[in-house]
Design a protein around this motif. Structure first.
Motif, PDB file in Angstrom:
ATOM      1  N   ALA A  96       0.867  -1.180   0.000  1.00  0.00           N
ATOM      2  CA  ALA A  96       0.000   0.000   0.000  1.00  0.00           C
ATOM      3  C   ALA A  96       0.902   1.228   0.000  1.00  0.00           C
ATOM      4  N   ASN A  97       0.975   1.884  -1.134  1.00  0.00           N
ATOM      5  CA  ASN A  97       1.948   2.968  -1.322  1.00  0.00           C
ATOM      6  C   ASN A  97       1.908   4.036  -0.252  1.00  0.00           C
ATOM      7  N   SER A  98       0.719   4.379   0.220  1.00  0.00           N
ATOM      8  CA  SER A  98       0.622   5.520   1.134  1.00  0.00           C
ATOM      9  C   SER A  98       0.966   5.119   2.566  1.00  0.00           C
ATOM     10  N   LEU A  99       1.238   3.822   2.791  1.00  0.00           N
ATOM     11  CA  LEU A  99       1.489   3.326   4.152  1.00  0.00           C
ATOM     12  C   LEU A  99       2.854   2.654   4.304  1.00  0.00           C
ATOM     13  N   ASP A 100       3.403   2.085   3.221  1.00  0.00           N
ATOM     14  CA  ASP A 100       4.633   1.290   3.290  1.00  0.00           C
ATOM     15  C   ASP A 100       5.836   2.122   3.729  1.00  0.00           C
ATOM     16  N   GLN A 101       6.677   1.542   4.551  1.00  0.00           N
ATOM     17  CA  GLN A 101       7.923   2.193   4.922  1.00  0.00           C
ATOM     18  C   GLN A 101       8.930   1.134   5.365  1.00  0.00           C
ATOM     19  N   ALA A 102      10.138   1.153   4.771  1.00  0.00           N
ATOM     20  CA  ALA A 102      11.190   0.220   5.164  1.00  0.00           C
ATOM     21  C   ALA A 102      11.920   0.758   6.385  1.00  0.00           C
ATOM     22  N   GLY A 103      12.500  -0.140   7.175  1.00  0.00           N
ATOM     23  CA  GLY A 103      13.206   0.309   8.366  1.00  0.00           C
ATOM     24  C   GLY A 103      14.064  -0.781   8.975  1.00  0.00           C
ATOM     25  N   PRO A 104      14.798  -0.434  10.060  1.00  0.00           N
ATOM     26  CA  PRO A 104      15.741  -1.348  10.683  1.00  0.00           C
ATOM     27  C   PRO A 104      15.082  -2.404  11.594  1.00  0.00           C
ATOM     28  N   VAL A 105      15.693  -3.594  11.605  1.00  0.00           N
ATOM     29  CA  VAL A 105      15.331  -4.690  12.504  1.00  0.00           C
ATOM     30  C   VAL A 105      16.632  -5.132  13.162  1.00  0.00           C
ATOM     31  N   THR A 106      16.726  -4.995  14.486  1.00  0.00           N
ATOM     32  CA  THR A 106      18.004  -5.228  15.173  1.00  0.00           C
ATOM     33  C   THR A 106      17.746  -5.777  16.587  1.00  0.00           C
ATOM     34  N   ARG A 107      18.830  -5.978  17.345  1.00  0.00           N
ATOM     35  CA  ARG A 107      18.657  -6.386  18.744  1.00  0.00           C
ATOM     36  C   ARG A 107      18.820  -5.226  19.720  1.00  0.00           C
ATOM     37  N   THR A 108      19.396  -4.106  19.247  1.00  0.00           N
ATOM     38  CA  THR A 108      19.539  -2.955  20.153  1.00  0.00           C
ATOM     39  C   THR A 108      19.087  -1.672  19.458  1.00  0.00           C
ATOM     40  N   VAL A 109      18.761  -0.678  20.270  1.00  0.00           N
ATOM     41  CA  VAL A 109      18.304   0.605  19.752  1.00  0.00           C
ATOM     42  C   VAL A 109      19.432   1.310  18.981  1.00  0.00           C
ATOM     43  N   LEU A 110      20.660   1.241  19.513  1.00  0.00           N
ATOM     44  CA  LEU A 110      21.786   1.889  18.838  1.00  0.00           C
ATOM     45  C   LEU A 110      22.015   1.273  17.454  1.00  0.00           C
TER      46      LEU A 110
END
Lengths: 503, 99
Positions: free
Chosen positions: A205-219
């Motif tokens: 869904a173009n108006s909603l999609d967003q890529a981002g990080p997946v990790t074990r820590t916030v840093l």
């Protein structure tokens, strides 16, 4: 080696204590050891990853490293185009497709020198909250292999939780990064809409999609976000502004002082009564403890009401299928992907119908039909038109809430991981997993999920969600890192899935 | 609120160009009715004075200079095609027998 965070690996590489080839090989060995049970990966590219790692080591020897994360390996959700590597979106309709180009996110990972370990499993075209809608079989939660890892990015979250990768990329349309993070005890970030390029991300869904990080820590998320984020001329919805200083915000937060920060607890998403229902007691208990820790760090807590949020799920399940049914029209058996001939001399239309029947799974068909219905003449105003108006109300609720608070908080998901198969035949029950994450996508604001402990009832991970105004992603990192530091001190170390479950 | 009938699902599947089997139609119609019943709760939530939002953040059209930039080669563009003929996508017949 594999239990190190990405920041620790980067430091070890910089200090000459290890090499990218050794780090990459260690994660490939781990994948070989546990992925038969976890099934986080749809494709592993050992040869390519090791070649990229060797190049990284050569750069380092020549004093020409390209980024803070040069040489740290990563896994990529199979919804992002990777030149020369299969990209299926978890669907049979794209089985065997090898893109001729890289998504901007992938191009930036390569430019920053991160070896790509492989592509991670997902619900078909990112439609789902459990990864059970993958055409290639479900991913299993490393905390309990009989349970779901969340979705749609269950593969990326499980890979990071099971130490198969220090970093991964996810995509979040209604919670597909944050909810898997919550149920696998990992960190996941949905950036501000437009903060990370969508070029080469196969659209749900173009108006909603967003890529981002997946990790074990916030840093680690902040480090990765700074690699993949920022303006891209190839995406017309990309924000043409510099990113806030995310790593700096995470480091500042980890120092633990939140004096002067106003934290808004969303009434509708933080208690059993008076809003959305279905919260597991252990999830609410861990949430309240985390709020108390923020107060201890100096934050001021205010309660804010966002009355339109109770309509967010319904709004989302009209807007998303409408956009998805249009997007998935491109899978027509003509230019790429599967082509099925119902009979020898079939017409293009007959081939298209047969291919889409054979190539799409149940959930994809459900949402295409639902979207087609919501967009049909006679129903458009009542459904899609009304949903777009309620979307405005949800954004207004956020605006009002951010007048009174710098960040908003809630549990990330209403429950801990449920058993595989438990909600597969009940679409509405499955959709309810995203009730706390969806409002951020509708309004375009950033959010992070940070592990907040284990629920008393079942000993499974719970997640704490922090939402910030658009473009203020740095606040998610500051508050997330402060909470993480306080919890780690309390626990005496990170939450780790029991190793014996993985063998 | 409206129930979605088996015949309606068949019609929608036709519009969406998906051949659905009888089993799928039997299965989908009641599921879609449950979903529609749940999402119908938003009717009347927003008054006529509320403007619709199609994108969460304000968008403006983006222009670029009209100059040639590198793109895919014909071989790359055709690399995933189910069938290729003379450097073109080869597709099933478009017209029916009677046309």
């Amino acid at each position: 080696m594999i239990t190190r965070t990405a920041a620790e690996l980067a430091a070890a590489l910089a200090a000459g204590e290890t090499t990218s080839v050794a780090a990459t090989q260690a994660h490939l060995d781990r994948i070989a050891e546990v992925d038969g049970a976890v099934h986080a990966f749809l494709h592993v590219d050992a040869e390519g990853a090791l070649a990229q790692a060797a190049e990284s080591d050569a750069r380092r020897a020549a004093g020409a490293t390209r980024s803070a994360l040069d040489g740290v390996p990563i896994a990529v959700k199979d919804v992002l185009a990777t030149e020369g590597l299969p990209t299926t979106c978890g669907s049979k309709i794209l089985e065997g497709w090898i893109p001729p180009y890289d998504a901007t996110v992938v191009r930036r990972l390569k430019a920053a020198g991160l070896p790509i370990l492989g592509k991670t499993n997902m619900d078909e075209f990112a439609m789902g909250s459990s990864t059970e809608h993958s055409a290639y079989g479900p991913t299993r939660n490393p905390w309990d292999l009989d349970r779901i890892p969340g979705g749609s990015g269950g593969g990326s979250a499980a890979a990071v939780a099971a130490f198969e990768a220090p970093l991964a990329i996810g995509t979040d349309t209604g919670g597909s990064i944050r909810q898997p993070g919550a149920v696998t005890g990992t960190v996941g970030v949905k950036p501000t809409y437009g903060g990370v390029s969508r070029y080469g991300l196969v659209a749900l869904a173009n108006s909603l999609d967003q890529a981002g990080p997946v990790t074990r820590t916030v840093l680690d998320s902040a480090l990765l976000h700074e690699v993949i984020g920022g303006h891209d001329p190839l995406d017309s919805t990309s924000i043409d502004q510099p990113l806030p200083a995310l790593v700096e915000a995470a480091k500042r937060g980890a120092a633990g002082d939140l004096s002067g920060l106003r934290v808004g607890v969303i009434t509708e998403m933080s208690r059993q009564e008076g809003g959305l229902s279905g919260w597991q007691a252990g999830v609410l208990a861990r949430f309240q403890e985390s709020v108390d820790l923020l107060v201890k760090a100096g934050a001021e807590v205010v309660e804010v009401s966002c009355p339109s949020f109770v309509h967010a799920l319904a709004t989302y399940y009209l807007i998303l299928p409408a956009e998805a049914s249009s997007n998935l029209a491109k899978f027509d058996a003509m230019r790429y992907g599967l082509r099925v001939w119902p009979e020898a001399d079939a017409s293009a239309e007959e081939v298209m119908r047969a291919t889409r029947d054979a190539g799409f799974g149940d959930e994809v068909k459900r949402r295409i039909i639902l979207g087609t219905y919501a967009l049909s003449s006679g129903y458009y105003d009542a459904y899609y038109g009304q949903a777009q108006k309620v979307r405005t109300l949800i954004s207004r609720d956020f605006d009002a809430a951010f007048e009174r608070a710098d960040v908003l908080v809630s549990p990330t998901a209403p429950t801990t991981a449920f058993k595989l198969g438990a909600k597969l035949d009940d679409p509405m029950a499955m959709y309810l997993n995203d009730l706390a994450t969806i409002p951020a996508n509708l309004a375009g604001v950033p959010g992070i999920s940070v592990p907040s402990g284990l629920a008393d009832e079942d000993g499974l991970p719970t997640g704490f969600q922090i939402l910030a105004p658009a473009l203020a992603d740095d606040r998610c990192y500051r508050v997330g890192a402060a909470l993480e530091a306080a919890l780690l001190e309390q626990w005496g170390g990170p939450l780790v899935p029991p190793e014996e479950k993985l063998s | 609120m409206p129930e979605i009938t088996r015949a309606e699902v068949a019609h929608l599947a036709n519009l969406a160009r998906i051949d659905l089997s009888d089993d799928e139609l039997d299965h989908l119609a009641p599921q879609l009715s449950v979903i529609l019943e749940s999402v119908a709760s938003i009717s009347g939530v927003a008054g006529d004075d509320v403007p619709p939002t199609s994108h969460a953040l304000p968008l403006t059209n983006v222009f670029r200079e009209d100059v040639v930039t590198p793109g895919l080669t014909p071989e790359q563009a055709l690399s995933g095609a189910p069938a290729v003929e003379e450097q073109r996508f080869s597709v099933p017949r478009i017209l029916g027998e009677e046309q």
